[in-house]
Design a protein around this motif. Sequence first.
Motif, mmCIF file in Angstrom:
data_model
loop_
_atom_site.group_PDB
_atom_site.id
_atom_site.type_symbol
_atom_site.label_atom_id
_atom_site.label_comp_id
_atom_site.label_asym_id
_atom_site.label_seq_id
_atom_site.Cartn_x
_atom_site.Cartn_y
_atom_site.Cartn_z
ATOM 1 N N SER A 139 44.827 32.047 28.894
ATOM 2 C CA SER A 139 45.522 33.267 29.291
ATOM 3 C C SER A 139 46.507 33.643 28.192
ATOM 4 C CB SER A 139 46.260 33.051 30.616
ATOM 5 O OG SER A 139 46.773 34.259 31.126
ATOM 6 N N LEU A 169 43.609 37.806 30.555
ATOM 7 C CA LEU A 169 42.661 36.743 30.261
ATOM 8 C C LEU A 169 41.920 36.991 28.958
ATOM 9 C CD1 LEU A 169 41.091 36.123 33.803
ATOM 10 C CD2 LEU A 169 42.824 34.745 32.642
ATOM 11 N N GLU A 292 40.795 39.039 36.564
ATOM 12 C CA GLU A 292 40.760 37.851 37.416
ATOM 13 C C GLU A 292 40.240 38.183 38.812
ATOM 14 O OE1 GLU A 292 44.981 37.061 39.142
ATOM 15 O OE2 GLU A 292 45.247 38.312 37.362
ATOM 16 N N ARG A 332 39.536 37.839 44.124
ATOM 17 C CA ARG A 332 40.965 37.561 44.224
ATOM 18 C C ARG A 332 41.705 38.830 44.642
ATOM 19 N NH1 ARG A 332 45.056 34.239 43.116
ATOM 20 N NH2 ARG A 332 46.941 35.026 42.120
ATOM 21 N N ARG A 334 44.849 40.280 44.608
ATOM 22 C CA ARG A 334 46.065 39.971 43.848
ATOM 23 C C ARG A 334 47.344 40.273 44.613
ATOM 24 N NH1 ARG A 334 44.456 42.531 38.022
ATOM 25 N NH2 ARG A 334 43.695 44.181 39.375
ATOM 26 N N ASN A 339 42.496 34.118 47.556
ATOM 27 C CA ASN A 339 41.242 33.866 46.859
ATOM 28 C C ASN A 339 40.127 33.628 47.882
ATOM 29 O OD1 ASN A 339 42.308 33.406 43.897
ATOM 30 N ND2 ASN A 339 43.659 32.234 45.252
ATOM 31 N N MET A 434 42.992 28.849 37.858
ATOM 32 C CA MET A 434 43.801 29.514 38.880
ATOM 33 C C MET A 434 45.283 29.519 38.514
ATOM 34 S SD MET A 434 41.935 28.030 42.306
ATOM 35 C CE MET A 434 43.119 28.811 43.375
ATOM 36 N N TYR A 437 45.988 32.553 36.101
ATOM 37 C CA TYR A 437 45.728 33.929 36.498
ATOM 38 C C TYR A 437 46.955 34.793 36.197
ATOM 39 C CZ TYR A 437 41.433 32.778 39.074
ATOM 40 O OH TYR A 437 40.169 32.390 39.422
#
Length: 455
Positions: A139, A169, A292, A332, A334, A339, A434, A437
Amino acid sequence: MILVGIHSQAATAQGVQTETNQVENNKTELNQPQFNQTEKNQTVSLQAQSDPTETNQANNTQLQINQPESAPLITKLKSIGFENIAVRLTAADLTIAYENRVYRSQHRALAEVLKTVAQSGVTADSLHILMLYREQPMSQLSTSLADLRAMIAGEISYQQWQQGSRFTLEHSQSLEELRGVERVQKTRFRPEILAGLGMRYQLGNYNNPYRFAFDLQPELRLPLPYGVTANVRMAVPLYNNFDQNDFIRPSLITLTYERRLVDGVYASATTGIFTRNRKGWHSMLKAFLWEEVFSVTLEGGQTLFTDLTGNPFLRSFEERDFHFYTASADYRWRRYDLNIRAQYGKFLYEDTGLRVDVHRHFGDALFGFFFMDTRFGNNYGFSFSLPFPQRKSVKAGPVRFRTATHFPVTYHYQGNDYRARSHETGITMREALMEFYPSYLRKEMERWFYTPKRM
């Protein structure tokens, strides 16, 4: 068997610049111009066409001039304990790569890097931080160095700062910037020793309604070149009224290769002795299709029976060889840090069917529910993974000592069965991602920054 493990866009042309203007109301205003990397690349390209030798000499001279300025920053990052450190400084950009094996959480590590950079004497317009895991980029954060220092000084809030910063990402541009830059304090051949706790249990047997087994699980992790890690984990019985595995034994011996292929695409492969009395090989390919938010994962492998890790639950069934392959889609949400995963295929014991998992982070803890429906029948339950208290590793020479990051527990409504089962193989990339993210880092990092109220 309950096991202890780790749970877990190069910045595109956007960033932040802060201009502080003491006029009329003496308020700080944030401007957010583009990091116009395309125009920058075009300019360099045109210069290279006219005189590539002169351009390269100018760039090398600029890096040499700035090297003494970045040396104290590298020394400070080393003293904290970060590894695989790479720093490249130009007049416009400061680019940093690092790997964290010091702090339990990745958001705490990133916060410490930001504070270290802000307090250094390095000058640049923009800052790009590339976070690594097992030498692989995971990331990236891009921000204005001036805005970062304003946030640290309390001149702007964390919310204002993060709104003008970019978590992503994608990191190809930063990787290119760091190409050829020497890594400092490499992880290769620098072992890590963890102390974990394993638990097996069964509830509802009327002759003995509460049956438990607890094992101390010391683990050696040895990073090797090119993203390869050797893992050896032992099981030392502490208490057992559950089964006959009341002797010291290995629980995991693996050689694992994990690598980023391109932005958002990761591959893993492992071989060795796994949990649940299996040995063999396992491979995984994970691709993020929309940041993500949406990703797909393909897994497959073959396992054979081994009793090296202990006595099996049902030997007559488990002594067979098994092939498995599954495909899963992850979504996901956000806004709620939620998730959702749907996985379909042939699971560990060749029972074809569907498994759905829903889980959410609450700080560093993870809670979730699952449902499965295979040819063996259906089942459901819940899981949680609680962090161990130790937040920072202890270093003794080239070796690091710490507890495992989490203690996970899974409850199946219909006890010990073989429906939609999986085993631990040494592959940790999916869980580790994870913690990297962008939305998770944005939210969790706030706790490490305090902006004093103005009178």
